[in-house]
Scaffold this motif. Structure first.
Motif, PDB file in Angstrom:
ATOM      1  N   ILE A 309    -123.270 -91.207  51.960  1.00 17.57           N
ATOM      2  CA  ILE A 309    -123.008 -90.681  53.277  1.00 17.57           C
ATOM      3  C   ILE A 309    -124.749 -90.175  53.752  1.00 17.57           C
ATOM      4  O   ILE A 309    -125.476 -89.883  54.711  1.00 17.57           O
ATOM      5  CB  ILE A 309    -122.944 -88.744  52.517  1.00 17.57           C
ATOM      6  CG1 ILE A 309    -121.339 -89.132  52.649  1.00 17.57           C
ATOM      7  CG2 ILE A 309    -123.191 -88.157  53.692  1.00 17.57           C
ATOM      8  CD1 ILE A 309    -120.816 -87.810  51.557  1.00 17.57           C
ATOM      9  N   ILE A 310    -125.729 -89.725  52.835  1.00 13.58           N
ATOM     10  CA  ILE A 310    -127.215 -89.559  53.282  1.00 13.58           C
ATOM     11  C   ILE A 310    -128.175 -90.742  52.630  1.00 13.58           C
ATOM     12  O   ILE A 310    -129.465 -90.488  53.675  1.00 13.58           O
ATOM     13  CB  ILE A 310    -127.626 -88.230  51.781  1.00 13.58           C
ATOM     14  CG1 ILE A 310    -127.842 -88.929  50.932  1.00 13.58           C
ATOM     15  CG2 ILE A 310    -126.485 -86.792  53.177  1.00 13.58           C
ATOM     16  CD1 ILE A 310    -128.196 -87.202  50.106  1.00 13.58           C
ATOM     17  N   GLY A 311    -127.415 -91.477  52.197  1.00 13.98           N
ATOM     18  CA  GLY A 311    -128.711 -92.800  52.276  1.00 13.98           C
ATOM     19  C   GLY A 311    -129.721 -92.306  50.506  1.00 13.98           C
ATOM     20  O   GLY A 311    -129.967 -92.452  49.505  1.00 13.98           O
ATOM     21  N   ASP A 312    -130.918 -91.466  51.655  1.00 11.52           N
ATOM     22  CA  ASP A 312    -131.438 -91.433  50.707  1.00 11.52           C
ATOM     23  C   ASP A 312    -132.036 -90.501  49.931  1.00 11.52           C
ATOM     24  O   ASP A 312    -130.904 -89.471  50.181  1.00 11.52           O
ATOM     25  CB  ASP A 312    -133.836 -90.944  51.896  1.00 11.52           C
ATOM     26  CG  ASP A 312    -133.686 -92.297  52.562  1.00 11.52           C
ATOM     27  OD1 ASP A 312    -133.489 -93.250  52.447  1.00 11.52           O
ATOM     28  OD2 ASP A 312    -134.122 -92.040  53.938  1.00 11.52           O
ATOM     29  N   LYS A 313    -132.898 -90.443  48.471  1.00  6.62           N
ATOM     30  CA  LYS A 313    -132.348 -89.526  48.004  1.00  6.62           C
ATOM     31  C   LYS A 313    -132.937 -88.392  48.242  1.00  6.62           C
ATOM     32  O   LYS A 313    -134.527 -87.941  48.587  1.00  6.62           O
ATOM     33  CB  LYS A 313    -132.592 -90.084  46.293  1.00  6.62           C
ATOM     34  CG  LYS A 313    -132.778 -90.858  46.027  1.00  6.62           C
ATOM     35  CD  LYS A 313    -132.586 -90.961  44.410  1.00  6.62           C
ATOM     36  CE  LYS A 313    -131.806 -92.731  44.031  1.00  6.62           C
ATOM     37  NZ  LYS A 313    -132.145 -93.071  42.286  1.00  6.62           N
ATOM     38  N   LYS A 314    -132.543 -86.804  47.925  1.00  9.04           N
ATOM     39  CA  LYS A 314    -133.320 -85.947  47.973  1.00  9.04           C
ATOM     40  C   LYS A 314    -133.265 -85.216  46.685  1.00  9.04           C
ATOM     41  O   LYS A 314    -132.982 -85.374  45.867  1.00  9.04           O
ATOM     42  CB  LYS A 314    -132.171 -85.166  49.127  1.00  9.04           C
ATOM     43  CG  LYS A 314    -131.580 -85.622  50.876  1.00  9.04           C
ATOM     44  CD  LYS A 314    -131.040 -84.534  51.174  1.00  9.04           C
ATOM     45  CE  LYS A 314    -130.298 -84.604  52.736  1.00  9.04           C
ATOM     46  NZ  LYS A 314    -132.010 -84.523  53.598  1.00  9.04           N
ATOM     47  N   PRO A 315    -134.247 -83.588  46.874  1.00 12.18           N
ATOM     48  CA  PRO A 315    -134.364 -83.222  46.162  1.00 12.18           C
ATOM     49  C   PRO A 315    -133.523 -82.676  45.257  1.00 12.18           C
ATOM     50  O   PRO A 315    -132.613 -81.775  45.539  1.00 12.18           O
ATOM     51  CB  PRO A 315    -135.866 -82.306  46.338  1.00 12.18           C
ATOM     52  CG  PRO A 315    -135.736 -82.366  47.686  1.00 12.18           C
ATOM     53  CD  PRO A 315    -135.268 -83.337  48.164  1.00 12.18           C
TER      54      PRO A 315
END
Length: 398
Positions: A309-315
């Motif tokens: 869904i978002i690709g890049d990792k988030k905190p």
């Protein structure tokens, strides 16, 4: 069939079918069938028996071997079973062959999930998303024995000797429906995007996790609201956003649809607009049911879906919920030769996860309000950090 729950109030009776392969151990298949039974229960279906077979790979024609299919056939005849549910997706030809052999309603895992979503959807957006996903799933799977289109076609019940001409008519109906629903969803998505922009620049936090891990219960505690929460799979379909203030700091908290193993691809695609709330979040709270015997695989499922869904990792904060339900053997009963959940105390599990997780971890019970203050503090410090970076001139507030 348009819904799993009979409008006359009669409960459907089903059996479950799974295949043990080199990729899926017998223990895993039993756990998956437990989840499938819970899915059926959520849909209002009573399950009576489960059938498993060990194969190198599912049979190309019938998913299971002919002998096992005959065993299923005998049982459904003797016990008046009207539905057979397979834990894996059936190809269009497998579905057609199994229907012809068993002469009852056949569901695979994806169709069961789709029908539950259809029953759960409340808002125009969720209803449109589910209808689109369901239509995309059904298009290549139309068969002569039974279809899901009687309401659109004006008929009632099964159609007996429907031929290729009627199937082509059904396919045309579905293609037209997909086109109409796609346009409708695009309009709704634009409206939802405008709503998100109008929320201002508050920090956004999204609750994510496997279905039925307690996200909505946690949402109610943190936001002091009454979001619908129930011990059923996919109790929450429609995204809920609440303004929350922890200490003196406001932020937006979103409760999202739960993920599940083998979530139908068409559903993931249709719900990507709903999951924009996750994509646009500044911070994720990944809720895990630590009492579930397979919670680590559930974590992997959620992480894989998030990556899609978002690709890049988030905190992210890992919230291990339901510690009040976590069980393990007494010290004297440990089998120290086996590395199983029952051999690991909650204390050791905490140390293990806090050491190996790339994200901060906290262990709570939302239902029993255990460690909720500590959870609020962790969220506050993370939101404070994001807020300070975004609004440095507001630092005097905290």
């Amino acid at each position: 069939m348009d819904k799993l729950i009979n409008t006359a109030g009669e409960q459907e009776n089903a059996v479950l079918v799974g295949v043990i392969t080199p990729q899926q151990s017998e223990e895993q298949v039993e756990e998956y069938l437990d989840e499938l039974r819970f899915l059926a229960q959520t849909a209002g279906i009573k399950t009576h028996k489960r059938f498993t077979q060990q194969l190198q790979k599912p049979d190309v024609k019938f998913f299971v071997g002919k002998g096992k299919l005959e065993e299923v056939k005998e049982f459904i005849k003797e016990n008046k079973i009207d539905t057979v549910i397979f834990d894996d997706d059936l190809s269009p030809s497998q579905l057609r062959n199994v229907e012809r052999a068993l002469k009852v309603k056949i569901y695979d895992r994806s169709l069961l999930i789709l029908d539950i979503f259809q029953l759960r959807a409340k808002t125009a957006q969720a209803k449109t998303q589910v209808e689109l996903a369901r239509s995309q799933y059904l298009l290549p799977r139309l068969t002569r024995m039974w279809t899901h289109l009687e309401r659109q076609r004006g008929g009632t019940g099964t159609r007996g000797g429907a031929g290729e001409k009627e199937i082509e008519t059904d396919r045309r109906i579905i293609r037209n429906k997909i086109t109409r629903l796609t346009k409708k969803l695009e309009t709704i998505d634009k409206q939802m995007a405008t709503q998100r922009k109008n929320r201002g620049s508050l920090v956004r936090v999204a609750l994510v996790g496997y279905t039925n891990v307690g996200k909505s219960t946690l949402m109610n505690i943190l936001s002091k609201s009454k979001v619908f929460a129930e011990n059923k799979l996919f109790a929450t379909l429609d995204t809920t956003v609440r303004k929350v203030v922890v200490h003196n700091l406001p932020f937006l908290l979103t409760d999202t649809v739960g993920f599940i193993r083998k979530l139908p691809h068409s559903l993931v695609e249709s719900f990507k607009s709903t999951l924009d709330e996750v994509r646009e979040a500044d911070y994720l709270i990944h809720v895990v049911d630590i009492s579930h015997p397979n919670f680590e695989e559930q974590i992997d499922t959620v992480n894989e879906t998030l990556a899609d869904i978002i690709g890049d990792k988030k905190p992210m904060l890992m919230v291990f919920n339901k510690i009040d339900q976590y069980t393990h053997m007494e010290d004297g009963e440990f089998d120290h030769t086996a590395n199983t959940k029952h051999n690991v105390s909650l204390t050791d599990l905490k140390k293990s996860w806090m050491a190996k997780s790339e994200h901060p971890c906290i262990f709570i019970s939302a239902a029993e309000r255990i460690n909720i203050k500590e959870l609020r503090d962790k969220i506050y410090h993370q939101i404070k950090s994001i807020h300070a970076e975004r609004f440095p001139y507001d630092n005097f507030l905290y």
